[in-house]
Design an enzyme around this catalytic site. Structure first.
Site, PDB file in Angstrom:
ATOM      1  N   HIS A  24       0.795  -1.224   0.000  1.00  0.00           N
ATOM      2  CA  HIS A  24       0.000   0.000   0.000  1.00  0.00           C
ATOM      3  C   HIS A  24       0.829   1.277   0.000  1.00  0.00           C
ATOM      4  O   HIS A  24       0.251   2.371   0.079  1.00  0.00           O
ATOM      5  CB  HIS A  24      -0.920   0.034   1.224  1.00  0.00           C
TER       6      HIS A  24
ATOM      7  N   LYS B 286      -7.852  14.269   4.633  1.00  0.00           N
ATOM      8  CA  LYS B 286      -7.006  13.076   4.604  1.00  0.00           C
ATOM      9  C   LYS B 286      -6.002  13.168   5.740  1.00  0.00           C
ATOM     10  O   LYS B 286      -5.837  14.214   6.359  1.00  0.00           O
ATOM     11  CB  LYS B 286      -6.289  12.915   3.264  1.00  0.00           C
ATOM     12  N   ARG B 287      -5.368  12.043   6.017  1.00  0.00           N
ATOM     13  CA  ARG B 287      -4.314  12.016   7.026  1.00  0.00           C
ATOM     14  C   ARG B 287      -3.256  13.070   6.693  1.00  0.00           C
ATOM     15  O   ARG B 287      -2.918  13.284   5.531  1.00  0.00           O
ATOM     16  CB  ARG B 287      -3.694  10.613   7.060  1.00  0.00           C
TER      17      ARG B 287
ATOM     18  N   LYS C 193       1.367  14.555   1.208  1.00  0.00           N
ATOM     19  CA  LYS C 193      -0.006  14.884   0.811  1.00  0.00           C
ATOM     20  C   LYS C 193      -0.186  16.396   0.633  1.00  0.00           C
ATOM     21  O   LYS C 193      -1.178  16.842   0.076  1.00  0.00           O
ATOM     22  CB  LYS C 193      -0.998  14.331   1.833  1.00  0.00           C
TER      23      LYS C 193
ATOM     24  N   THR D 170      -8.247   6.949  -1.955  1.00  0.00           N
ATOM     25  CA  THR D 170      -9.657   6.578  -2.113  1.00  0.00           C
ATOM     26  C   THR D 170     -10.572   7.757  -1.827  1.00  0.00           C
ATOM     27  O   THR D 170     -11.707   7.776  -2.296  1.00  0.00           O
ATOM     28  CB  THR D 170     -10.036   5.398  -1.193  1.00  0.00           C
TER      29      THR D 170
ATOM     30  N   LYS E 272     -14.249   8.908  -3.618  1.00  0.00           N
ATOM     31  CA  LYS E 272     -15.493   9.258  -2.920  1.00  0.00           C
ATOM     32  C   LYS E 272     -15.964  10.654  -3.320  1.00  0.00           C
ATOM     33  O   LYS E 272     -17.160  10.881  -3.570  1.00  0.00           O
ATOM     34  CB  LYS E 272     -15.278   9.192  -1.406  1.00  0.00           C
TER      35      LYS E 272
END
Length: 854
Positions: free
Chosen positions: A359, A559-560, A565, A667, A671
């Site tokens: 992952h 998100k985390r 990110k 993901t 969504k």
């Protein structure tokens, strides 16, 4: 014959009253909302238990191959509403509560989100479980029943404070304690050499430390419009309920921490492993999952078969990320020690049964365990890993003679460390990445040596999300909009959502889509203003988040928190917008509401610093009357699945801005797009495949360097962030604002923000400046955000793009992902619930009980 819904509701009202009296000792008039929630859940779980029992019997009697999914994380979200949706019972539940004069949402708010995961991976796996059950694949999943799970997040004047997550504060009606499913798990001890019946040397253990793993089961309900829904099992292990796990002699000797260590193994998801105790507990957690699950898998198999001859045919085990990689050694040990397999026979069985999903490409997330620690805590497994590694290195030398450097790179043991990813790859018949780009990076860069040796093992299976939770449950108005135009088939066959594209150019459809989006925004605004607290430095609530109206662009990044990110880039862009609006309120043609949500790992200082920056930024912007009617910033405290279900349907713009080449898949991007948000994104992870499916014509906000460009700049060290800083005056002004005290109100804030600026412009701790290319891509991001604003000025056109984006998501259901796993890795066949068995179990339950759901 099915009962009339009104009659069903009346009968179930009586069942609820029955449970209120028999389990809580209260009548309906005095029951509070929590008690009513519990009684409602108990009422409906009777129906679930019937189908759960029949599903299990079906799998046993038909002798099917099953997939056993092992993962350290699950983020299922609240279970009740999802269960009601998948049972097609939501209208019935609402009618029941209406008859009881109770508010539906208020009742269901009494359920805590199960805190069993850290972020995207846990939510992904929960989507997979929904798809496995809905698509009737024989399956069981295993995890740990964390007492506190991931922490509750509070923001005290910009500082993240972690509180225990009390998701088990009240009895959970959706879990079932299984005392007859408990297994001993052994740690430490002395090796006792022995041989099995085939003469294979294998170690026994003496003077060991024994821990009892106790099972709790959660039913996973597959969607069905009729009463024949399948129910699979999520089995979670705990050490809390086992007195023997508490070491009384150590306690009496004053060694309180050591005495309770095994009792507390399942207390917290991922203990901070910056110290020896945390590392030891984390390794114990991982082996607890592996050992108890493998014992359970073997026991389940032997319920149906007299010997182990068909084990390799009937069992498939998915190793989800490196955390359960010890499955390889433990299954090998059990086959040899307990079932007298020959060494080669056992090893072929392990490889046949196991497959591995990677992952991440982040080195820090590819687990390595200190050899001394692993050999002390798990001496039998370490001994087997040593033997496997000798055989593996010999195989490498045979295939690549003379290449000792390759042997060193591929070895499972190096420098006193055990490389768990290498163990998982060697012991699996398939290894998959989770997006096309990610899988190519695995083959060409991260596991290049392994790919050259075992090219047939490496495949790609792109992630997906379940449309049943993320559309049908989370966005009922949009679901009705879709069904009114293409029918209901998309609920179980999401490939049909592509038909929605025919409506994208329709003016009435565009108008209705915009109305739905405005409604969802109003719900989010209400939540922000009523339930999203702003706290002072002592944790006291001093207010709630402010918001612009539903006419504003809702710009969302949830998100985390991680540097790759790039929440930092989004925050710097917000600061640039603030500076521009401060000079001229008309320079930006639209209102923009920027929303952040996510948690930083407790030991991740830089991620916490970025959260502090966002707090300072929001404070500056939201209180400045010169700009706050055009721009505002909100941070969602304690972001979780339930809050995502409020935010995602309201989003206009989806921020998917990770450094290209670093996000495995994502993901949240799926969504948000399914709910009609347009993506501003880099060419990273599944963004690439989403763009290809939606097509470039309807994907207007692509920006930033590619993964290849980033890799080239990293290798050549050609990127100089100072050049961007000096060339782009708006970026320079934003970075300077972090260092000159413009946003800070005390010395702590000034230090935090200065440290952030330092990481962008200076080499720190051996890391090059701006190693995630924030300033480089911010130039492109800034320009593309202008295109966002121009399109948003054309609401009908924006709606047309959004509807095309929804239609283009037809490949990204977790149903598709699971079909691909079943075909490419597990060779697994669907097995619907046997109707005769379902009828038999219902009759045995009580053929005279008319309190039916249908």
């Amino acid at each position: 014959m099915a009962l009339d819904i009104d009659l069903q509701a009346d009968l179930l009202v009586q069942k609820i009253k029955h449970y209120l009296i028999t389990t809580m000792g209260v009548t309906i008039d005095e029951a509070n909302y929590r008690q009513l929630y519990h009684a409602l859940s108990l009422t409906f779980r009777e129906e679930i238990m019937i189908n759960w029992t029949a599903t299990g019997h079906t799998f046993l009697h038909k002798h099917v191959r099953q997939i056993y999914y092992l993962c350290m994380e699950y983020m299922p979200g609240r279970l009740s509403k999802n269960n009601f949706v998948n049972m097609n019972a939501l209208p019935l539940v609402k009618l029941i509560l209406n008859k009881l004069n109770r508010n539906f949402e208020q009742v269901l708010r009494n359920e805590y989100d199960p805190g069993l995961g850290n972020g995207g991976m846990g939510r992904l796996v929960s989507c997979f479980l929904d798809s496995l059950a809905t698509q009737n694949y024989p399956s069981r999943a295993y995890g740990l029943r964390y007492q506190y799970g991931i922490f509750d997040q509070e923001i005290w004047e910009g500082t993240q404070v972690e509180r225990p997550d009390p998701w088990l504060m009240y009895e959970n009606p959706w879990e079932f304690r299984r005392d007859d499913h408990s297994f001993p798990v052994l740690y430490a001890g002395r090796l006792m050499p022995t041989v099995n019946k085939k003469g294979v040397e294998i170690a026994d253990l003496a003077d060991y430390e024994e821990v009892r793993a106790l099972a709790y089961d959660i039913p996973i309900i597959g969607y069905s419009e009729s009463a024949d829904f399948s129910v699979s099992t999520l089995r979670l292990w705990t050490t809390k309920e086992s007195p023997r796990n508490f070491q009384l002699q150590r306690y009496n000797a004053g060694q309180l921490g050591q005495a309770s260590e095994n009792t507390t193994l399942t207390d917290v998801l991922y203990p901070n492993d910056h110290h020896e105790t945390g590392k030891r507990i984390r390794l114990k957690q991982e082996f607890l999952l592996v050992s108890a699950s493998i014992q359970d898998i073997v026991n389940y198999y032997l319920r149906n078969y007299s010997d182990m001859s068909l084990f390799a045919d009937k069992v498939r085990i998915q190793i989800n990320d490196t955390h359960p990689a010890l499955v390889i050694a433990e299954l090998l040990r059990i086959l040899i020690k307990d079932h007298d397999y020959g060494w080669g026979e056992a090893w072929e069985t392990v490889k046949t049964c196991c497959s591995f999903t990677n992952h991440t490409i982040l080195r820090e997330a590819l687990e390595e365990w200190n050899s001394a620690r692993l050999s002390y805590l798990l001496p039998r497994q370490y001994q087997l890993i040593e033997k496997l590694n000798l055989e593996f290195c010999s195989a490498i030398r045979r295939q690549f003679p003379g290449d000792e450097e390759r042997v060193r790179r591929m070895s499972m043991l190096e420098g006193g460390q055990v490389k768990m990813a290498h163990l998982a790859i060697y012991g699996s018949h398939k290894v998959n990445g989770v997006a096309a780009l990610h899988s190519e990076i695995l083959k060409k860069r991260l596991f290049k040596d392994f790919y050259e040796m075992y090219p047939e093992r490496f495949i790609n299976i792109t992630n997906g999300v379940t449309q049943r939770r993320w559309l049908l449950l989370a966005n009922p108005l949009l679901s009705e909009f879709i069904s009114a135009r293409i029918g209901h088939k998309w609920i179980t066959d999401f490939t049909t959502i592509k038909e929605l594209a025919q409506c994208a150019g329709d003016a009435e459809s565009q108008k209705r889509f915009l109305e739905i989006k405005a409604h969802n925004k109003m719900q989010l605004i209400a939540f922000l203003q009523e339930k999203n607290p702003v706290r002072d430095g002592h944790g006291h609530v001093i207010g709630h988040s402010s918001s612009l109206g539903e006419d504003a662009l809702f710009d969302v990044q949830i998100k985390r928190f991680h540097e790759y990110k790039r929440q930092l880039m989004n925050a710097l862009h917000a600061l640039i917008l603030y500076h521009e609006l401060k000079e001229n309120q008309n320079v930006r043609p639209i209102k923009r509401m920027i929303i952040f949500g996510g948690k930083a790992a407790p030991g991740y200082e830089m991620a916490k610093n970025v959260i502090h920056l966002i707090f300072c930024l929001a404070r500056k912007i939201n209180t400045d009357t010169a700009v706050n009617q055009k721009l505002r910033v909100a941070f969602f405290e304690n972001y979780n699945v339930s809050k995502a279900e409020i935010i995602i349907p309201a989003a206009d713009l989806s921020e998917q801005i990770s450094t290209a080449g670093m996000e495995a898949s994502g993901t949240g991007n799926m969504k948000l797009a399914m709910n009609g948000a347009l993506t501003i994104g880099t060419e990273d992870g599944a963004n690439i495949e989403m763009r290809q499916s939606i097509t470039d014509a309807w994907w207007p906000f692509r920006f930033g360097a590619t993964a290849e460009e980033n890799e080239r700049r990293s290798i050549n060290q050609s990127y100089q962030p100072l050049e961007v800083y000096h060339r782009h005056q708006a970026i320079k002004k934003a970075v300077d604002a972090l260092r000159n005290g413009f946003l800070s109100e005390n010395d702590t804030e000034h230090q935090v923000l200065s440290d952030i600026a330092g990481t962008l412009l200076e080499e720190r701790h051996g890391n090059r400046p701006d190693r995630y290319f924030v300033l480089s891509d911010l130039e492109s991001f800034y320009e593309v955000q202008k295109k966002v604003e121009q399109l948003y000025l054309q609401p009908q056109k924006w709606a047309e793009y959004a509807i095309h984006n929804i239609a283009g998501m037809y490949l990204f259901s977790s149903d598709t992902s699971i079909h691909n796993y079943a075909k490419l890795e597990w060779d697994l066949q669907q097995c619907p619930i046997d109707q005769q068995e379902l009828t038999r179990v219902r009759a045995e339950y009580s053929e005279h009980d008319k309190c039916r759901i249908r």
